[in-house]
Design a protein around this motif. Sequence first.
Motif, PDB file in Angstrom:
ATOM      1  N   ASP A 164      21.109 -18.628 -21.362  1.00 27.78           N
ATOM      2  CA  ASP A 164      21.232 -19.047 -20.044  1.00 27.78           C
ATOM      3  C   ASP A 164      22.909 -19.647 -20.043  1.00 27.78           C
ATOM      4  OD1 ASP A 164      18.935 -18.592 -19.282  1.00 27.78           O
ATOM      5  OD2 ASP A 164      18.278 -20.512 -18.772  1.00 27.78           O
ATOM      6  N   GLN A 165      23.232 -20.224 -21.199  1.00 26.21           N
ATOM      7  CA  GLN A 165      24.393 -20.781 -21.615  1.00 26.21           C
ATOM      8  C   GLN A 165      25.667 -19.668 -21.227  1.00 26.21           C
ATOM      9  OE1 GLN A 165      25.171 -24.100 -23.444  1.00 26.21           O
ATOM     10  NE2 GLN A 165      27.538 -23.464 -24.271  1.00 26.21           N
ATOM     11  N   VAL A 182      26.051 -18.490 -17.824  1.00 22.93           N
ATOM     12  CA  VAL A 182      26.739 -19.353 -17.156  1.00 22.93           C
ATOM     13  C   VAL A 182      28.342 -19.380 -17.437  1.00 22.93           C
ATOM     14  CG1 VAL A 182      27.236 -21.947 -16.633  1.00 22.93           C
ATOM     15  CG2 VAL A 182      24.951 -20.965 -16.529  1.00 22.93           C
ATOM     16  N   TRP A 230      17.627 -27.981 -17.172  1.00 27.11           N
ATOM     17  CA  TRP A 230      19.047 -28.239 -16.538  1.00 27.11           C
ATOM     18  C   TRP A 230      18.889 -28.379 -14.914  1.00 27.11           C
ATOM     19  CZ3 TRP A 230      20.074 -24.417 -13.174  1.00 27.11           C
ATOM     20  CH2 TRP A 230      19.629 -23.119 -13.602  1.00 27.11           C
ATOM     21  N   GLU A 231      18.048 -27.802 -14.440  1.00 27.79           N
ATOM     22  CA  GLU A 231      18.042 -27.764 -12.590  1.00 27.79           C
ATOM     23  C   GLU A 231      17.693 -29.197 -12.616  1.00 27.79           C
ATOM     24  OE1 GLU A 231      15.261 -25.233 -10.624  1.00 27.79           O
ATOM     25  OE2 GLU A 231      15.579 -26.560  -9.115  1.00 27.79           O
ATOM     26  N   ASP A 259      20.323 -22.473  -9.005  1.00 26.95           N
ATOM     27  CA  ASP A 259      19.751 -21.267 -10.002  1.00 26.95           C
ATOM     28  C   ASP A 259      20.743 -20.899 -11.054  1.00 26.95           C
ATOM     29  OD1 ASP A 259      21.356 -19.707  -8.390  1.00 26.95           O
ATOM     30  OD2 ASP A 259      19.752 -18.484  -7.578  1.00 26.95           O
ATOM     31  N   LEU A 260      20.706 -20.230 -12.142  1.00 28.20           N
ATOM     32  CA  LEU A 260      21.436 -19.853 -12.886  1.00 28.20           C
ATOM     33  C   LEU A 260      22.918 -19.205 -12.394  1.00 28.20           C
ATOM     34  CD1 LEU A 260      21.257 -20.401 -15.758  1.00 28.20           C
ATOM     35  CD2 LEU A 260      20.489 -17.962 -16.247  1.00 28.20           C
ATOM     36  N   GLU A 261      22.591 -18.154 -11.466  1.00 27.34           N
ATOM     37  CA  GLU A 261      23.824 -17.722 -10.761  1.00 27.34           C
ATOM     38  C   GLU A 261      24.833 -18.735  -9.932  1.00 27.34           C
ATOM     39  OE1 GLU A 261      24.921 -14.462  -7.024  1.00 27.34           O
ATOM     40  OE2 GLU A 261      22.643 -14.678  -7.721  1.00 27.34           O
ATOM     41  N   LEU A 264      24.947 -22.051 -10.857  1.00 30.45           N
ATOM     42  CA  LEU A 264      25.533 -22.711 -11.796  1.00 30.45           C
ATOM     43  C   LEU A 264      26.674 -21.976 -12.453  1.00 30.45           C
ATOM     44  CD1 LEU A 264      25.151 -25.458 -13.357  1.00 30.45           C
ATOM     45  CD2 LEU A 264      23.669 -24.151 -15.011  1.00 30.45           C
ATOM     46  N   GLY A 265      26.620 -20.547 -12.444  1.00 32.25           N
ATOM     47  CA  GLY A 265      27.634 -20.027 -13.025  1.00 32.25           C
ATOM     48  C   GLY A 265      28.923 -20.125 -12.112  1.00 32.25           C
TER      49      GLY A 265
END
Lengths: 529, 254
Positions: A17-18, A21, A79-80, A159-161, A163-164
């Motif tokens: 995930d890191q 992002v 993280w969320e 979400d991950l997107e 956060l990116g």
Amino acid sequence: MAETADTAAEQEEVLTDQDIVTGAKEPSLKPADVKAPELTGDIQIPHLVKGAMAKSKCHAAKPETMEAMGFPGRLVDNWEEAAVKKLGELLTKYKSLQVYLDICVRCGSCTDKCQFFLGSKDPKNMPVARADLLRKVYKKYFTTEGKIFGSLAGAAKLDLELLGEWYTYFHQCSQCRRCSVFCPYGIDTAEISMAAREIMDSIGIGQKYVNTVLVKLHEIGNNLGMNPKALKATMESTEEDIQEEDGVAVKLPVDQVGAEVLLITPSADFFATPHIESLIGYAKVFHQAGISWTLSSTASEAGNFGMFIGSYEHMQKAAMRIRKAIEELKPKRLIVGECGHAWRIAYAFWNTMIGPLDNSLGLKLEYPRPQHICEYTLDLVERGAIKLDKSANDDVIPTFHDSCNVARATRMGDRPGGQFEIPRALINAACNRYVEMDSDTIKEKTFCCGGGGGLLSDEILDVRVQGAMPRMQAYHAIKEENGANFFALICAICKAQFTKVFPKYGIPMIEVGGIHQLVAKAIELGAKE
Amino acid sequence: MSGLTIFFVIYAYVAIAVFILGFLYRIWKFGKTPAPLKIDQTPAPTSDGGVVGRMILEVGVFKSLLKSNRIIWLFGYMFHIGLFLALLKHFRFFFAYGPGWIAYITTFEIYAGLIMLFGLIMLFVLRLVVDRTAFISVMNDYLLLILLAAIASSGLIIKHFSRTNLTTVKEFILGIVSFNPQEMPSEVMFIIHISLVFLLFIYFPFSKLMHSGGVFFSPTRNQVDNPRDRRWVNPWGKAPENIEIASNMTQDEG
Ligand code: HEM
Ligand code: SF4
Ligand code: SF4
Ligand code: SF4
């Protein structure tokens, strides 16, 4: 076919995930490939190119760095939840955040005001769109409207997107506050991007450049990691250089207890070009004014990147070195060298964070605490305590770039707007041929250099070159019109940024310099009448 | 009392309560959240009086917006001025005998409504056609403009085209404010108009309409530029005495 699909799947598997992002596994930018927009002298409002800058991401800080800063080393599992909790905490601590997340009407007035949008055409670099990346999440988790209407109200799950996108676009904001000037409610996107960065740090994804610099600042006392011994040696050799060039024994004292003035200046002034020319300027001014002064080897940094990551704690901790230096060196006056964000922190925040800056620390109340070096020097010139020979700068046609932090977050002198008048008056006292850039690009409307707010890192040179576009157009125009050949600055980051991007635009970097570089050339050294 | 009246009396009280309590709650929240640092956007006034002046210009003539974008300013200002005059004019429904100046405003009331409606339509068009605002707009931005335009239009129709008996309207409203409910007029346009107004009341405290109160709490606009002269204290900040920093503060004689 099957094989390639397999390898693609394998590659995806190793992406954490890191990595997603921070874009850690993406090919990184080659600074040499970065091309500047064409110089026409006009600043055009572009049509949108969606996603133009989506891939321009800062390098992420290493786990050791993050931990040294007191943050989790890597993106935390929950993280969320952790990010939402941190946002909730910040909402109770910052009125700016609470009010600005709530009251934007999306009128669009700020949309064409950010240099990063103008240069990159990426709509997510429009201030309101940038702020909306955080506002979406605020709406989703904290507002009734967002809970009921969802995406109709612009609410979205973190979400991950998303956060990116935070990681990308909150690191394409130099926190210059230009948008705030033009917002009917003064919504300051810098406050929003500081909060977003603070949230990201708290869940384990920090930007490398700023966090690494802060670790050095906390450990050693300046951004460069220059230890006291090295600092003293550099100052001695600079003294020799001045002696050789001007034949005058101008001193650069370090750690002199009881000196009248303690000078806090950005550490780039100690060795970088053109910064050091301004340091020589300050030294000559103090010398000629006959005032005792000193640098501190442990508070050898005016800059304070704690602001860039939105961390009050880190900003205060970094500033504490200055308070300690005041306690140890017992100066009567506190003067700050040429630096934009540093002057903001000194002028607007020091008193709150490390104050009161008053006689309880031995400072004399009749002087501004702190005082900007331009205020100090201009006062000496006006009182006739030092003399400047303007003709020494007759080969120079300077113009002045208002550093955004100075212009929009501080003041010099007693009257509002002194931050515009005093530097100009000082340049005019040192030169005959000052020229002014387009009025829509100066004073409170100034554009950022494109490298502030922690963006001064080469992996995002494309962002920096594009962000500099409006300023470069204005400089190009004044060059065409009036032959300007010197770009006078009062900010260490501006100096570093422009020496890097001028050549990209085909302008020699020798044209970049500080105001005190002009003073250094014009000042008449020697016995006073 | 008719079913219609009962429904609208309840609807009215709910809407008014949500509006007042919601608005006050949001303002209270803006007010109680601390501002740790001085972040006024300079050049800023150096005195309290100066800040009042700055606010008056922002609220009265949208000064920053004027500096920024004349087109948004023009239509935005038309809408708000129209709204303001329309609101003033509505006061006559709240007084048994209206003060004279309200009658004066009433003489150009048709313009107020038209200006407001025109401003709203143009704001809507701008939002759609400028690629930058189209990009940032969400559905609720459009819906809110439509709601306001519908309120303005139904109001104009009542006044100029329908036969609504304004005396019965006044009696109904006075009845609500004096807690002595009267019969609800049954004219369709009026029912539409007042239903939408109450809907706006209910939506107001949950929405970006809170800019009307929030603007006064904006730290970049409401702070005095005097951090060197007066220490600004952060209520949650640590005192400097309690900050630990790295221990290389001893000096190095070398
Ligand atoms: C202190 C009072 C108020 C001030 C200073 C104020 C100021 C502003 C400003 C400067 C704008 C941005 C420009 C524009 O788009 O028009 C705006 C937008 C807006 N205002 Fe107000 N306003 C106030 C009260 C109100 C009230 C009471 C309402 C409605 C009931 C309202 C509804 C709106 C709406 C709907 C917009 C967005 C327009 C759009 O979508 O483009 N405002 N306001
Ligand atoms: S100018 Fe202010 S209110 Fe308008 S869209 Fe930008 S941030 Fe929002
Ligand atoms: S603070 Fe500056 S860089 Fe950031 S969004 Fe506003 S104008 Fe752009
Ligand atoms: S580097 Fe200079 S222009 Fe850029 S953000 Fe800092 S003060 Fe502003």
